[in-house]
Design a protein around this motif. Structure first.
Motif, PDB file in Angstrom:
ATOM      1  N   SER A  66       0.819  -1.214   0.000  1.00  0.00           N
ATOM      2  CA  SER A  66       0.000   0.000   0.000  1.00  0.00           C
ATOM      3  C   SER A  66       0.855   1.267   0.000  1.00  0.00           C
ATOM      4  N   ALA A  67       2.040   1.216   0.618  1.00  0.00           N
ATOM      5  CA  ALA A  67       2.921   2.391   0.605  1.00  0.00           C
ATOM      6  C   ALA A  67       3.381   2.700  -0.806  1.00  0.00           C
ATOM      7  N   ALA A  68       3.729   1.681  -1.575  1.00  0.00           N
ATOM      8  CA  ALA A  68       4.154   1.893  -2.958  1.00  0.00           C
ATOM      9  C   ALA A  68       3.002   2.419  -3.811  1.00  0.00           C
ATOM     10  N   ALA A  69       1.799   1.907  -3.566  1.00  0.00           N
ATOM     11  CA  ALA A  69       0.633   2.396  -4.305  1.00  0.00           C
ATOM     12  C   ALA A  69       0.373   3.864  -3.998  1.00  0.00           C
ATOM     13  N   LEU A  70       0.525   4.239  -2.726  1.00  0.00           N
ATOM     14  CA  LEU A  70       0.380   5.643  -2.338  1.00  0.00           C
ATOM     15  C   LEU A  70       1.414   6.498  -3.049  1.00  0.00           C
ATOM     16  N   ALA A  71       2.669   6.059  -3.061  1.00  0.00           N
ATOM     17  CA  ALA A  71       3.722   6.815  -3.730  1.00  0.00           C
ATOM     18  C   ALA A  71       3.428   6.970  -5.217  1.00  0.00           C
ATOM     19  N   GLN A  72       2.902   5.924  -5.839  1.00  0.00           N
ATOM     20  CA  GLN A  72       2.585   5.993  -7.263  1.00  0.00           C
ATOM     21  C   GLN A  72       1.509   7.050  -7.531  1.00  0.00           C
ATOM     22  N   ARG A  73       0.481   7.071  -6.691  1.00  0.00           N
ATOM     23  CA  ARG A  73      -0.563   8.088  -6.876  1.00  0.00           C
ATOM     24  C   ARG A  73       0.005   9.489  -6.673  1.00  0.00           C
ATOM     25  N   LEU A  74       0.831   9.646  -5.644  1.00  0.00           N
ATOM     26  CA  LEU A  74       1.396  10.966  -5.358  1.00  0.00           C
ATOM     27  C   LEU A  74       2.294  11.448  -6.493  1.00  0.00           C
ATOM     28  N   ARG A  75       3.099  10.560  -7.054  1.00  0.00           N
ATOM     29  CA  ARG A  75       3.943  10.936  -8.186  1.00  0.00           C
ATOM     30  C   ARG A  75       3.092  11.332  -9.393  1.00  0.00           C
ATOM     31  N   ALA A  76       1.985  10.637  -9.590  1.00  0.00           N
ATOM     32  CA  ALA A  76       1.091  10.982 -10.698  1.00  0.00           C
ATOM     33  C   ALA A  76       0.442  12.344 -10.463  1.00  0.00           C
ATOM     34  N   TYR A  77       0.046  12.628  -9.225  1.00  0.00           N
ATOM     35  CA  TYR A  77      -0.496  13.954  -8.914  1.00  0.00           C
ATOM     36  C   TYR A  77       0.542  15.028  -9.195  1.00  0.00           C
ATOM     37  N   TRP A  78       1.785  14.766  -8.799  1.00  0.00           N
ATOM     38  CA  TRP A  78       2.842  15.756  -9.026  1.00  0.00           C
ATOM     39  C   TRP A  78       3.080  15.967 -10.522  1.00  0.00           C
ATOM     40  N   ALA A  79       3.100  14.883 -11.277  1.00  0.00           N
ATOM     41  CA  ALA A  79       3.342  14.987 -12.723  1.00  0.00           C
ATOM     42  C   ALA A  79       2.255  15.809 -13.415  1.00  0.00           C
ATOM     43  N   SER A  80       1.025  15.700 -12.927  1.00  0.00           N
ATOM     44  CA  SER A  80      -0.087  16.446 -13.531  1.00  0.00           C
ATOM     45  C   SER A  80      -0.279  17.822 -12.892  1.00  0.00           C
ATOM     46  N   GLU A  81       0.585  18.176 -11.946  1.00  0.00           N
ATOM     47  CA  GLU A  81       0.579  19.461 -11.233  1.00  0.00           C
ATOM     48  C   GLU A  81      -0.623  19.643 -10.316  1.00  0.00           C
ATOM     49  N   ARG A  82      -1.264  18.533  -9.967  1.00  0.00           N
ATOM     50  CA  ARG A  82      -2.305  18.612  -8.944  1.00  0.00           C
ATOM     51  C   ARG A  82      -1.688  18.683  -7.547  1.00  0.00           C
ATOM     52  N   LEU A  83      -0.476  18.169  -7.417  1.00  0.00           N
ATOM     53  CA  LEU A  83       0.282  18.234  -6.166  1.00  0.00           C
ATOM     54  C   LEU A  83       1.558  19.011  -6.438  1.00  0.00           C
ATOM     55  N   ARG A  84       1.786  20.057  -5.662  1.00  0.00           N
ATOM     56  CA  ARG A  84       2.987  20.877  -5.827  1.00  0.00           C
ATOM     57  C   ARG A  84       3.735  20.959  -4.493  1.00  0.00           C
ATOM     58  N   PHE A  85       5.053  21.092  -4.593  1.00  0.00           N
ATOM     59  CA  PHE A  85       5.903  21.290  -3.428  1.00  0.00           C
ATOM     60  C   PHE A  85       6.515  22.682  -3.530  1.00  0.00           C
ATOM     61  N   LEU A  86       6.296  23.504  -2.496  1.00  0.00           N
ATOM     62  CA  LEU A  86       6.668  24.914  -2.564  1.00  0.00           C
ATOM     63  C   LEU A  86       7.638  25.264  -1.430  1.00  0.00           C
ATOM     64  N   PRO A  87       8.956  25.163  -1.692  1.00  0.00           N
ATOM     65  CA  PRO A  87       9.920  25.592  -0.669  1.00  0.00           C
ATOM     66  C   PRO A  87      10.130  27.098  -0.747  1.00  0.00           C
ATOM     67  N   GLN A  88      10.174  27.754   0.403  1.00  0.00           N
ATOM     68  CA  GLN A  88      10.438  29.191   0.446  1.00  0.00           C
ATOM     69  C   GLN A  88      11.226  29.535   1.702  1.00  0.00           C
ATOM     70  N   LEU A  89      12.166  30.469   1.564  1.00  0.00           N
ATOM     71  CA  LEU A  89      12.984  30.894   2.696  1.00  0.00           C
ATOM     72  C   LEU A  89      12.144  31.518   3.801  1.00  0.00           C
ATOM     73  N   TYR A  90      10.969  32.018   3.454  1.00  0.00           N
ATOM     74  CA  TYR A  90      10.105  32.601   4.487  1.00  0.00           C
ATOM     75  C   TYR A  90       9.872  31.617   5.628  1.00  0.00           C
ATOM     76  N   TRP A  91       9.660  30.335   5.313  1.00  0.00           N
ATOM     77  CA  TRP A  91       9.343  29.346   6.341  1.00  0.00           C
ATOM     78  C   TRP A  91      10.556  29.050   7.228  1.00  0.00           C
TER      79      TRP A  91
END
Length: 413
Positions: A276-301
C-alpha cells in the motif's frame, strides 16, 4: 496583514520563560553536539565552526550577523537582528532576545557553519534516515491508510493520525518518546466536525472560497509526520480538491523539518516498501506529474517572521485558498506570534488576519496556546500536569472558518 490586536509581547530567551531559556542554554547546544557526532567525517574547520556556535549559544554570547552578505536571505536576517537591537536598546545575545528569532536564527547559523549552500549536505540526514528506516513509521502509515466506509471517515481519521504524528519530532525527545499512544484526554480541542461541514458545504459552491479551490499544507517534520501529510494530501486530492500545495522549508532546520529533498526521499522509500505504501507513492507521483500536487519551498518558512508578515506573493496565495493547514508547534508559534495569550482566547479571533479558512494540527511542545474551552481548562491541566504545555502529550485540532470579509467579497464576485 496586521498582527492580531492585543497581542502580548513575544516570549524571550531570558529567565522570564524557563522553557525558552532552557532551549537556548541546554537543548540547542545538545543538538549541535549531536550534529557533530552524527557527521564524523566533517572536516575539522566545520567541526570547529559548529563548536564555536555551540559555545556562544550555551553561554549567551553576542549574536553576530551572517558572514556572507550575498546570500539570498542575508538582508532579511540583518533586518531581523537590527529589530532585536532596537527592541532591546542594547546588543542582542542568545539569552536576551525574542525566542522565535533566536531559535530560527540559531539554525540558520548552523546551516552556515556546515556550508550547506556549497555542499547541499543535510547535517541532520543521519537522524532523519534512522527514523525513516524504523518499522514504527511504516506500521503507522499502514494503520492510518486502512480502508474506511466513507471518504468523510477516511479524512476524519487521517486528520487525527496526522496530528499525532507531529509528536515524532527529532529535535525534542520528550515528545518523540510518547509516540502515537493516545490517552482519552490528550486531545484538548477537536474541531473536525466543523472542518468536515465546511468542506462539504464548499464542495459545490465556488462562492464559498476564492481562487481555484487549492488547499495549502504548511509542513512541519519529515519522517512519520511527512508520511501522514502525504497520505492526507492523497485523501484530499481523491475526495475534496483538485490541487494541494505543500509548503516546505528551503533548507534543513529544526533537525527534522521537511524540505523538498525529504519529500522525494520519502516517496522513494514508499516505493521501495511495496504494498500500500508503494501504491500511495505511485498516486502521489502521478499527482505531481499532472501538477495537482505541488511542493513549494520558500525561505520565508525558515525565517523569524510571523504569519501576518508573509511575503506578498505567498500572502495572496494563502488568502484565497480553500483551506490552509498549519502543521506543528513552530508553525503554531509563528501563527500566534509566539506569545502567551490567555489560553481560552478564541482561535478564530487570533487568526482573523488570514482571510482563508485555517486548520491547525499541533501537539503542544511550547507554552503558547489559544482556543481552549475555558479558563478552567488550563487551570485544571496545571493542577494535574504542570508541564502540559511543553511535554508533547496533548494535541489540538483547531479550525477557523473564512472571515466574514472574505465571504462578502466572494459572494459579491
Amino acid at each position: 496583514m496586521r498582527e492580531p490586536p492585543g497581542r502580548p509581547p513575544p516570549i524571550r530567551t531570558d529567565d522570564s520563560n524557563a522553557f525558552a531559556n532552557n532551549t537556548m542554554r541546554v537543548r540547542l547546544p545538545a543538538i549541535i553536539d549531536q550534529t557533530i557526532a552524527a557527521n564524523g567525517d566533517y572536516p575539522a574547520s566545520i567541526k570547529e565552526r559548529l563548536s564555536q556556535l555551540r559555545g556562544e549559544i550555551a553561554a549567551g554570547g553576542r549574536i553576530h550577523g551572517l558572514p556572507d552578505a550575498s546570500s539570498p536571505d542575508a538582508s532579511d536576517w540583518a533586518g531581523a537582528l537590527r529589530r532585536q537591537r532596537e527592541i532591546l536598546n542594547a546588543e542582542p545575545t542568545w539569552h536576551n532576545v525574542e525566542w522565535f528569532f533566536a531559535e530560527t536564527y540559531a539554525y540558520r547559523c548552523l546551516i552556515d557553519a556546515v556550508r550547506w549552500s556549497e555542499s547541499g549536505r543535510d547535517p541532520f540526514l543521519p537522524v532523519k534516515r534512522e527514523e525513516l528506516n524504523s518499522e514504527r513509521l511504516w506500521a503507522l502509515l499502514d494503520h492510518a491508510t486502512e480502508p474506511t466506509d466513507s471518504a468523510a471517515e477516511a479524512l476524519r481519521r487521517l486528520v487525527a493520525f496526522d496530528l499525532w504524528a507531529n509528536r515524532i519530532d527529532l529535535s525534542y525527545a520528550a515528545s518523540m518518546e510518547r509516540g502515537t499512544r493516545i490517552d482519552e484526554d490528550d486531545l484538548l480541542v477537536d474541531e473536525r466536525a466543523e472542518l468536515l461541514a465546511y468542506l462539504a458545504e464548499s464542495a459545490g459552491d465556488s462562492r464559498q472560497f476564492y481562487g481555484d479551490g487549492t488547499i495549502y499544507l504548511v509542513a512541519d517534520n519529515t519522517g512519520s509526520e511527512l508520511a501522514l501529510d502525504l497520505a492526507l494530501s492523497d485523501c484530499l486530492l481523491r475526495h475534496v480538491t483538485e490541487r494541494v500545495v505543500i509548503c516546505l522549508k528551503a533548507h534543513p532546520t529544526f533537525v527534522s523539518d521537511a524540505t523538498p529533498a525529504d519529500v522525494w526521499m520519502m516517496l522513494a522509500e514508499m516505493r521501495a516498501r511495496g504494498g500500500s505504501a508503494a501504491a500511495l507513492a505511485q498516486r502521489l507521483r502521478a499527482y505531481w506529474a499532472s501538477e495537482r500536487l505541488r511542493f513549494l519551498p520558500q525561505l520565508y518558512w525558515n525565517s523569524s517572521r510571523f504569519l501576518w508578515d508573509l511575503p506578498w506573493s505567498l500572502r495572496n496565495r494563502l488568502n484565497i485558498a480553500r483551506l490552509v493547514i498549519i502543521k506543528g508547534d513552530a508553525n503554531y508559534r509563528r501563527a500566534l506570534g509566539d506569545c502567551l495569550w490567555p489560553a481560552h482566547t478564541p482561535f478564530s479571533q487570533v487568526m482573523d488576519y488570514l482571510d482563508a479558512p485555517v486548520l491547525c494540527l499541533r501537539t503542544l511542545k511550547s507554552d503558547p496556546v489559544v482556543g481552549l474551552p475555558s479558563a478552567e481548562t488550563a487551570a485544571r491541566l496545571e493542577r494535574i500536569d504542570p508541564d502540559w504545555r511543553v511535554n508533547g502529550k496533548r494535541g489540538l485540532i483547531q479550525f477557523k472558518a473564512q472571515t466574514s470579509k472574505s465571504q462578502q467579497v466572494a459572494v459579491a464576485g
